[in-house]
Design a protein around this motif. Structure first.
Motif, PDB file in Angstrom:
ATOM      1  N   LEU A  19      60.420  32.743  92.187  1.00 41.99           N
ATOM      2  CA  LEU A  19      59.963  31.236  92.548  1.00 41.99           C
ATOM      3  C   LEU A  19      58.885  30.960  92.746  1.00 41.99           C
ATOM      4  CD1 LEU A  19      62.696  31.158  95.734  1.00 41.99           C
ATOM      5  CD2 LEU A  19      63.093  30.168  93.312  1.00 41.99           C
ATOM      6  N   ILE A  20      57.782  31.892  93.041  1.00 39.80           N
ATOM      7  CA  ILE A  20      56.307  31.757  93.254  1.00 39.80           C
ATOM      8  C   ILE A  20      56.082  31.254  91.872  1.00 39.80           C
ATOM      9  CG2 ILE A  20      54.104  32.700  93.703  1.00 39.80           C
ATOM     10  CD1 ILE A  20      55.357  34.084  95.982  1.00 39.80           C
ATOM     11  N   LEU A  68      67.810  25.747  99.010  1.00 41.68           N
ATOM     12  CA  LEU A  68      67.698  26.939  97.955  1.00 41.68           C
ATOM     13  C   LEU A  68      68.578  28.201  98.550  1.00 41.68           C
ATOM     14  CD1 LEU A  68      63.834  26.863  96.755  1.00 41.68           C
ATOM     15  CD2 LEU A  68      66.253  25.440  95.989  1.00 41.68           C
ATOM     16  N   VAL A  69      68.605  28.376  99.747  1.00 39.08           N
ATOM     17  CA  VAL A  69      69.225  29.743 100.230  1.00 39.08           C
ATOM     18  C   VAL A  69      70.698  29.385 100.256  1.00 39.08           C
ATOM     19  CG1 VAL A  69      69.911  30.754 102.444  1.00 39.08           C
ATOM     20  CG2 VAL A  69      67.433  30.500 102.089  1.00 39.08           C
ATOM     21  N   VAL A  75      62.411  34.378  99.044  1.00 43.08           N
ATOM     22  CA  VAL A  75      61.234  34.698  97.869  1.00 43.08           C
ATOM     23  C   VAL A  75      62.092  36.185  97.248  1.00 43.08           C
ATOM     24  CG1 VAL A  75      59.117  35.196  96.922  1.00 43.08           C
ATOM     25  CG2 VAL A  75      59.468  33.305  98.620  1.00 43.08           C
ATOM     26  N   LEU A  76      62.399  37.104  98.215  1.00 39.60           N
ATOM     27  CA  LEU A  76      62.504  38.425  97.731  1.00 39.60           C
ATOM     28  C   LEU A  76      63.944  38.660  97.243  1.00 39.60           C
ATOM     29  CD1 LEU A  76      60.876  40.794 100.484  1.00 39.60           C
ATOM     30  CD2 LEU A  76      60.020  39.974  98.354  1.00 39.60           C
ATOM     31  N   ARG A  77      64.847  37.924  98.054  1.00 35.75           N
ATOM     32  CA  ARG A  77      66.291  37.666  97.330  1.00 35.75           C
ATOM     33  C   ARG A  77      66.349  37.153  96.077  1.00 35.75           C
ATOM     34  NH1 ARG A  77      67.749  36.503 102.984  1.00 35.75           N
ATOM     35  NH2 ARG A  77      68.068  34.245 102.316  1.00 35.75           N
ATOM     36  N   ALA A  78      65.803  36.211  95.841  1.00 34.03           N
ATOM     37  CA  ALA A  78      65.654  35.595  94.452  1.00 34.03           C
ATOM     38  C   ALA A  78      65.055  36.610  93.435  1.00 34.03           C
ATOM     39  CB  ALA A  78      64.911  34.224  94.685  1.00 34.03           C
TER      40      ALA A  78
END
Length: 287
Positions: A223-224, A177-178, A213-216
């Motif tokens: 994502l969560i 994902l990254v 999670v924060l970048r997305a």
């Protein structure tokens, strides 16, 4: 005065986020993979994580590396080492013998009902083979609710679903994902995550790095929330305070509070008591 903060969970906006004890330790200064810490976690109902490597007889040992040299006073490859040899070794951090899978099975019988132990499998299915799968099935088939098995090899997780259908499973698509977020953007990330969640592993928990999670989220992708829509929990790894005694710096607090606002089900940390202490200090200042 001795600190009695347990380092179990945080609450925000009616949501509980567990703190997972990374590699069986409560601080970065503590030894890795401590049986004493595991016993404490079982007593208080903690969520904990350890790494497993397959050994020569198809059983497992709690180690992270492929070779013995880094973590123990032994030498050679873990997968070529017999259990009796492993029992004669000493961990460089802590001075205790390595924990074998048979020890885990025995200790699990003492676990508090809320305790959860993550087995992070460091070998792939080809390396573990039939002997390893049979060993896990023989020891842990009745440990439903007490353990979750995770790993980077999705074929291994799918095989474990067949052999241990009552045991919860976890997957970690972070690296994929990254790379997708950097190369193709949030739509590609969402598509890949959806495919993983609908795939044959049928995960209970998805392990995602907290920076991802924060970048997305900054790119407009939660994502969560996607995982929650599929009935999956999310573990955000691995958040450690730069100064456990001082608590959150302003930058750390901005990141951590943004992460908590997204409602992860668990946060992995090597500093669980310090993190809980720092959280309480920020949300109830002056106490």
């Amino acid at each position: 005065m001795m600190d009695t903060t347990p380092g179990l969970d945080l609450y925000h906006d009616g949501h509980r986020t567990r703190l997972k004890w990374h590699r069986l330790r409560l601080s970065l200064s503590a030894p890795l993979f401590s049986a004493e810490t595991m016993a404490k976690g079982f007593a208080v109902g903690a969520s904990m994580e350890l790494d497993l490597r397959v050994r020569a007889d198809g059983g497992f040992v709690v180690l992270h590396d492929k070779t013995l040299d880094g973590e123990t006073d032994g030498h050679g490859r873990v997968r070529e080492t017999a259990p009796e040899t492993l029992r004669g070794l000493v961990m460089k951090a802590g001075g205790t013998p390595p924990i074998l899978s048979e020890d885990l099975a025995r200790l699990l019988t003492t676990a508090h009902p809320d305790a959860l132990l993550q087995f992070d499998m460091k070998d792939d299915l080809a390396t573990i083979g039939e002997a390893g799968l049979a060993h896990l099935q023989a020891l842990f088939a009745d440990a439903a609710g007490a353990i979750i098995i995770s790993g980077g090899d999705l074929d291994l997780i799918a095989a474990l679903k067949t052999r241990l259908p009552r045991i919860a499973r976890g997957i970690d698509p972070t690296d994929t994902l990254v790379a997708l977020l950097a190369a193709e953007g949030p739509a590609a990330v969402e598509s890949a995550l959806e495919a993983n969640l609908a795939g044959p592993t049928e995960p209970d928990t998805v392990y995602l790095s907290w920076p991802l999670v924060l970048r997305a989220a900054e790119a407009g992708l939660d994502l969560i929330a996607i995982c929650h829509r599929h009935g999956c929990k999310v573990d955000a790894w691995t958040f450690n305070l730069a100064d456990p005694y001082a608590g959150f710096s302003d930058t750390e607090w901005a990141r951590f509070s943004a992460l908590m606002a997204l409602k992860p089900d668990q946060i992995t940390t090597d500093e669980a008591p310090a993190t809980e202490r720092a959280w309480r200090a920020r949300i109830t200042p002056g106490r």
